[in-house]
Scaffold this motif. Structure first.
Motif, PDB file in Angstrom:
ATOM      1  N   GLU A  56       1.354  -0.863  -0.422  1.00 36.76           N
ATOM      2  CA  GLU A  56       0.057   0.218   0.125  1.00 36.76           C
ATOM      3  C   GLU A  56       0.995   0.971  -0.027  1.00 36.76           C
ATOM      4  OE1 GLU A  56      -0.211  -2.929   2.465  1.00 36.76           O
ATOM      5  OE2 GLU A  56      -2.094  -3.488   0.510  1.00 36.76           O
ATOM      6  N   VAL A  81       1.979   2.007  -3.995  1.00 38.59           N
ATOM      7  CA  VAL A  81       0.880   2.016  -4.099  1.00 38.59           C
ATOM      8  C   VAL A  81       0.959   3.470  -4.032  1.00 38.59           C
ATOM      9  CG1 VAL A  81      -1.002   1.654  -5.046  1.00 38.59           C
ATOM     10  CG2 VAL A  81      -0.256  -0.026  -4.679  1.00 38.59           C
ATOM     11  N   LEU A  82       0.840   3.803  -2.796  1.00 45.50           N
ATOM     12  CA  LEU A  82       0.379   5.638  -2.238  1.00 45.50           C
ATOM     13  C   LEU A  82       1.427   6.772  -2.656  1.00 45.50           C
ATOM     14  CD1 LEU A  82      -1.934   4.554   0.944  1.00 45.50           C
ATOM     15  CD2 LEU A  82      -2.528   5.438  -2.352  1.00 45.50           C
ATOM     16  N   PHE A 103      -3.923  -3.922  -5.269  1.00 48.15           N
ATOM     17  CA  PHE A 103      -4.769  -3.104  -4.700  1.00 48.15           C
ATOM     18  C   PHE A 103      -4.801  -2.061  -5.643  1.00 48.15           C
ATOM     19  CE2 PHE A 103      -3.211   0.181  -2.029  1.00 48.15           C
ATOM     20  CZ  PHE A 103      -4.197   0.932  -1.474  1.00 48.15           C
ATOM     21  N   GLU A 104      -4.331  -1.631  -6.638  1.00 54.87           N
ATOM     22  CA  GLU A 104      -4.194  -0.913  -7.437  1.00 54.87           C
ATOM     23  C   GLU A 104      -5.628  -0.506  -8.027  1.00 54.87           C
ATOM     24  OE1 GLU A 104      -0.797   0.779 -10.424  1.00 54.87           O
ATOM     25  OE2 GLU A 104      -0.093  -1.404  -9.408  1.00 54.87           O
ATOM     26  N   SER A 137      -8.116  -1.886  -7.011  1.00 54.79           N
ATOM     27  CA  SER A 137      -9.473  -2.304  -6.328  1.00 54.79           C
ATOM     28  C   SER A 137      -9.300  -0.872  -5.888  1.00 54.79           C
ATOM     29  CB  SER A 137      -9.414  -2.510  -4.594  1.00 54.79           C
ATOM     30  OG  SER A 137      -8.153  -2.602  -4.011  1.00 54.79           O
ATOM     31  N   LEU A 138      -8.210   0.421  -5.753  1.00 55.01           N
ATOM     32  CA  LEU A 138      -8.093   1.725  -5.214  1.00 55.01           C
ATOM     33  C   LEU A 138      -8.650   2.725  -6.249  1.00 55.01           C
ATOM     34  CD1 LEU A 138      -6.558   3.705  -3.417  1.00 55.01           C
ATOM     35  CD2 LEU A 138      -4.387   4.041  -4.859  1.00 55.01           C
ATOM     36  N   GLU A 139      -8.116   2.332  -7.414  1.00 58.25           N
ATOM     37  CA  GLU A 139      -8.492   2.813  -8.352  1.00 58.25           C
ATOM     38  C   GLU A 139     -10.097   3.207  -8.908  1.00 58.25           C
ATOM     39  OE1 GLU A 139      -6.659   1.827 -11.800  1.00 58.25           O
ATOM     40  OE2 GLU A 139      -8.761   2.847 -13.767  1.00 58.25           O
ATOM     41  N   GLN A 140     -10.972   1.090  -8.533  1.00 56.03           N
ATOM     42  CA  GLN A 140     -12.149   1.546  -8.846  1.00 56.03           C
ATOM     43  C   GLN A 140     -12.873   2.349  -7.527  1.00 56.03           C
ATOM     44  OE1 GLN A 140     -13.475  -0.490 -10.901  1.00 56.03           O
ATOM     45  NE2 GLN A 140     -15.602   0.510 -10.043  1.00 56.03           N
ATOM     46  N   SER A 141     -12.583   3.272  -7.013  1.00 59.55           N
ATOM     47  CA  SER A 141     -12.653   3.754  -5.415  1.00 59.55           C
ATOM     48  C   SER A 141     -12.762   4.134  -5.772  1.00 59.55           C
ATOM     49  CB  SER A 141     -12.069   3.143  -4.138  1.00 59.55           C
ATOM     50  OG  SER A 141     -12.443   3.303  -3.104  1.00 59.55           O
ATOM     51  N   LEU A 142     -11.828   5.002  -5.953  1.00 57.12           N
ATOM     52  CA  LEU A 142     -11.847   6.192  -6.304  1.00 57.12           C
ATOM     53  C   LEU A 142     -12.736   7.056  -7.330  1.00 57.12           C
ATOM     54  CD1 LEU A 142      -7.955   7.383  -5.706  1.00 57.12           C
ATOM     55  CD2 LEU A 142      -9.718   7.449  -3.946  1.00 57.12           C
ATOM     56  N   LEU A 143     -12.511   6.295  -8.557  1.00 61.68           N
ATOM     57  CA  LEU A 143     -13.283   6.466  -9.240  1.00 61.68           C
ATOM     58  C   LEU A 143     -15.193   6.684  -9.365  1.00 61.68           C
ATOM     59  CD1 LEU A 143     -11.731   4.676 -12.425  1.00 61.68           C
ATOM     60  CD2 LEU A 143     -11.770   6.818 -11.928  1.00 61.68           C
ATOM     61  N   ALA A 147     -11.652  11.630 -10.669  1.00 62.44           N
ATOM     62  CA  ALA A 147     -10.849  11.257  -9.247  1.00 62.44           C
ATOM     63  C   ALA A 147     -10.022  12.126  -8.929  1.00 62.44           C
ATOM     64  CB  ALA A 147     -11.013   9.554  -9.775  1.00 62.44           C
ATOM     65  N   ARG A 150      -0.118   0.933 -12.456  1.00 62.95           N
ATOM     66  CA  ARG A 150      -1.387   1.350 -13.891  1.00 62.95           C
ATOM     67  C   ARG A 150      -0.929   3.051 -13.766  1.00 62.95           C
ATOM     68  NH1 ARG A 150      -5.640  -2.315 -13.337  1.00 62.95           N
ATOM     69  NH2 ARG A 150      -7.135  -0.538 -14.498  1.00 62.95           N
ATOM     70  N   PHE A 195      -3.824   4.844 -14.311  1.00 62.16           N
ATOM     71  CA  PHE A 195      -4.049   6.188 -12.956  1.00 62.16           C
ATOM     72  C   PHE A 195      -3.550   5.900 -11.196  1.00 62.16           C
ATOM     73  CE2 PHE A 195      -6.891   6.368  -9.068  1.00 62.16           C
ATOM     74  CZ  PHE A 195      -8.095   7.390  -9.414  1.00 62.16           C
ATOM     75  N   THR A 196      -2.559   4.760 -11.400  1.00 60.81           N
ATOM     76  CA  THR A 196      -1.683   5.016  -9.914  1.00 60.81           C
ATOM     77  C   THR A 196      -0.616   6.420 -10.171  1.00 60.81           C
ATOM     78  OG1 THR A 196      -1.734   2.354  -9.937  1.00 60.81           O
ATOM     79  CG2 THR A 196       0.045   3.387  -8.173  1.00 60.81           C
ATOM     80  N   ASN A 230      -0.491   9.780  -8.249  1.00 60.06           N
ATOM     81  CA  ASN A 230       1.121  10.381  -7.854  1.00 60.06           C
ATOM     82  C   ASN A 230       1.095  11.344  -8.130  1.00 60.06           C
ATOM     83  OD1 ASN A 230       1.946   8.249  -5.775  1.00 60.06           O
ATOM     84  ND2 ASN A 230       2.231   6.927  -7.126  1.00 60.06           N
ATOM     85  N   TYR A 249       0.622  10.613   4.086  1.00 63.00           N
ATOM     86  CA  TYR A 249      -0.092  10.738   2.775  1.00 63.00           C
ATOM     87  C   TYR A 249       0.056  11.550   1.811  1.00 63.00           C
ATOM     88  CZ  TYR A 249      -1.711   8.924  -1.939  1.00 63.00           C
ATOM     89  OH  TYR A 249      -3.102   9.538  -2.873  1.00 63.00           O
ATOM     90  N   LEU A 269      -2.665   0.956   7.043  1.00 62.13           N
ATOM     91  CA  LEU A 269      -2.442   0.659   5.959  1.00 62.13           C
ATOM     92  C   LEU A 269      -3.327  -0.480   5.501  1.00 62.13           C
ATOM     93  CD1 LEU A 269       0.999   1.954   4.389  1.00 62.13           C
ATOM     94  CD2 LEU A 269      -1.029   3.003   3.385  1.00 62.13           C
ATOM     95  N   ILE A 302     -11.516  -0.725   1.209  1.00 59.33           N
ATOM     96  CA  ILE A 302     -11.869  -0.073   0.178  1.00 59.33           C
ATOM     97  C   ILE A 302     -11.950  -1.241  -0.839  1.00 59.33           C
ATOM     98  CG2 ILE A 302     -10.475   2.205   0.023  1.00 59.33           C
ATOM     99  CD1 ILE A 302      -8.061   0.665  -1.900  1.00 59.33           C
ATOM    100  N   PRO A 306     -13.018  -4.100  -3.158  1.00 64.62           N
ATOM    101  CA  PRO A 306     -14.437  -4.369  -3.588  1.00 64.62           C
ATOM    102  C   PRO A 306     -14.866  -5.650  -2.829  1.00 64.62           C
ATOM    103  CG  PRO A 306     -12.917  -4.307  -5.480  1.00 64.62           C
ATOM    104  CD  PRO A 306     -12.187  -4.941  -3.992  1.00 64.62           C
TER     105      PRO A 306
END
Lengths: 261, 180
Positions: A13, A16-17, A45-46, A48-54, B34, B73, B75-76, B80, B143, B171, B178, B180
């Protein structure tokens, strides 16, 4: 290595963050190639993070997108300007080519005319040169003949027999040069008018009281070479029909001279 | 908000790297919301956050060729960029001065960070808000505010080991929320 414990350490985490140090990131990037489970954990994690934020997005202000698109168009000028510049260059190149062509053609015409003129002058000069050369050759020949004549006339072995005009031809004069060694005879028509058409002067040698043909007088430079005469008491010239006669026409006796000694 | 999947991620990246403007427009339509959420979580001022969003998308366009798919990804990567740009904005002198002026003139909600719009119910902060206070503050400082663990240990006057352990727990909990 305990992969499960590593995955559960929170490092995934953090990575990724974007909260890991450079050393931690390097270590994880090496391990994820080694252990597929680590890569899977990162992917999960990437995702689910993307899905959650979108799913919880905030609408941006309306003007933002237009401003961005305008900026990137300015940042990316190649697409718009690219076709313009070559076209301008093409036109300039074409114009320059046409100008050069016209200049070249004009210059060529000018040079061609110059060439033609000079060539004509050259041809004229060439013709003149040939004429002069021919004249020079003839003069040279004449000069050589005259020189030869002078040599003969000044030779002490050559007798000079002057032949004055005989009544009614006073005023006429011719001279015979007779080489006593070779017995060659030359005549110089000092004052003999041009013979009338159909007539010709003929030289005679008087040998033992009788005339002997010594040859016809043609147009010659200086001395005219006649026949060889071994002995003679006198020489005379008569005007005969063209081609000469075997006996002289004494009615047409022109000049005559005695051989001395 | 459901994203219409017109392109696979590799197609998207390839087209963006070829400077395809319609695809960039598509990227904006699908991801700007987002990214604005994460910017708002950090910058808090809505007008300023929109300015930062603009800056972020221009950076994405300019730097798309440096994006390496093996490191994560798209998006990641964009997330950032947005986070770093937001933290840089908050730390800039002009932002600090404007916050001080506002705190003198306005009777608004004042916290340790200055004048803040309440963005706790937006994006990642909404998720973090579900954590216990001791975890929430660690995520906020590390963060959203970009402090190192050493800096946090000093600020909170707790041992570095404790910061590490708590952040790790925070974390892991965040991940389970988060998921799903």
């Amino acid at each position: 290595m305990d992969v499960k414990a590593y995955i559960e350490s929170g490092i995934i985490e953090s990575y990724v963050l974007g909260m890991t140090s450079a050393a931690e990131s390097a270590e994880l990037e090496q391990l994820k190639r080694q252990y597929p489970a680590i890569q899977e954990a990162i992917d999960a994690f990437e995702a689910s993070l993307e899905q959650s934020l979108l799913s919880d997005a905030k609408q941006p202000a309306a003007h933002v997108k237009a401003a961005i698109m305008r900026t990137i168009e300015l940042e990316n000028p190649a697409q718009k300007q690219a076709p313009v510049i070559p076209l301008t260059r093409l036109r300039l190149t074409a114009a320059a080519a046409i100008i050069l062509l016209v200049v070249s053609a004009t210059t060529n015409l000018y040079f061609y005319r110059q060439f033609k003129e000079v060539n004509q002058q050259y041809m004229a000069l060439l013709a003149e040169k040939i004429t002069l050369l021919a004249q020079q050759q003839s003069l040279q020949t004449r000069s050589l003949d005259l020189y030869e004549g002078m040599q003969i006339m000044s030779d002490p072995a050559v007798a000079k027999i002057s032949m004055p005009g005989i009544k009614p031809e006073e005023g006429k004069l011719a001279t015979v040069f007779w080489d006593r060694k070779t017995r060659d005879v030359y005549v110089l028509p000092n004052k003999l008018p041009q013979a009338a058409a159909g007539t010709q002067y003929q030289l005679w040698a008087i040998v033992d009281g009788k005339p002997v043909d010594a040859g016809l007088i043609d147009a010659c430079n200086g001395l005219c070479k006649m026949k060889n005469i071994p002995a003679a008491a006198a020489f005379a010239i008569t005007l005969e029909k063209t081609g000469g006669s075997s006996t002289p026409n004494l009615q047409q006796l022109q000049v005559m001279g005695q051989v001395n000694g | 908000m459901e994203i219409s999947r017109k392109y696979t991620e590799s197609e998207l990246v390839q087209l963006l790297q070829q400077r395809n403007q319609p695809v960039f427009s598509y990227l904006y339509d699908n991801y700007s919301g987002a990214l604005l959420s994460i910017i708002l979580n950090i910058v808090k001022d809505e007008t300023l956050a929109n300015d930062v969003l603009q800056e972020v998308f221009v950076k994405i366009w300019k730097q798309i060729n440096s994006y390496d798919p093996t490191r994560g990804r798209l998006f990641t990567w964009m997330l950032n960029i947005a986070r770093n740009a937001s933290i840089d904005t908050v730390r800039s002198k002009s932002y600090q001065q404007s916050q001080q002026n506002m705190s003198l003139s306005d009777d608004t909600q004042v916290t340790a960070g200055g004048v803040e719009m309440n963005t706790d119910q937006i994006g990642l902060r909404k998720i973090v808000h579900q954590l216990r206070e001791e975890y929430r503050i660690l995520i906020d400082l590390s963060y959203f505010q970009g402090f190192t663990q050493e800096e946090i240990a000093k600020m909170l006057e707790i041992p570095l080991g404790t910061v590490k352990t708590r952040l790790r727990t925070a974390l892991i909990q965040l991940r389970s929320i988060i998921k799903p």
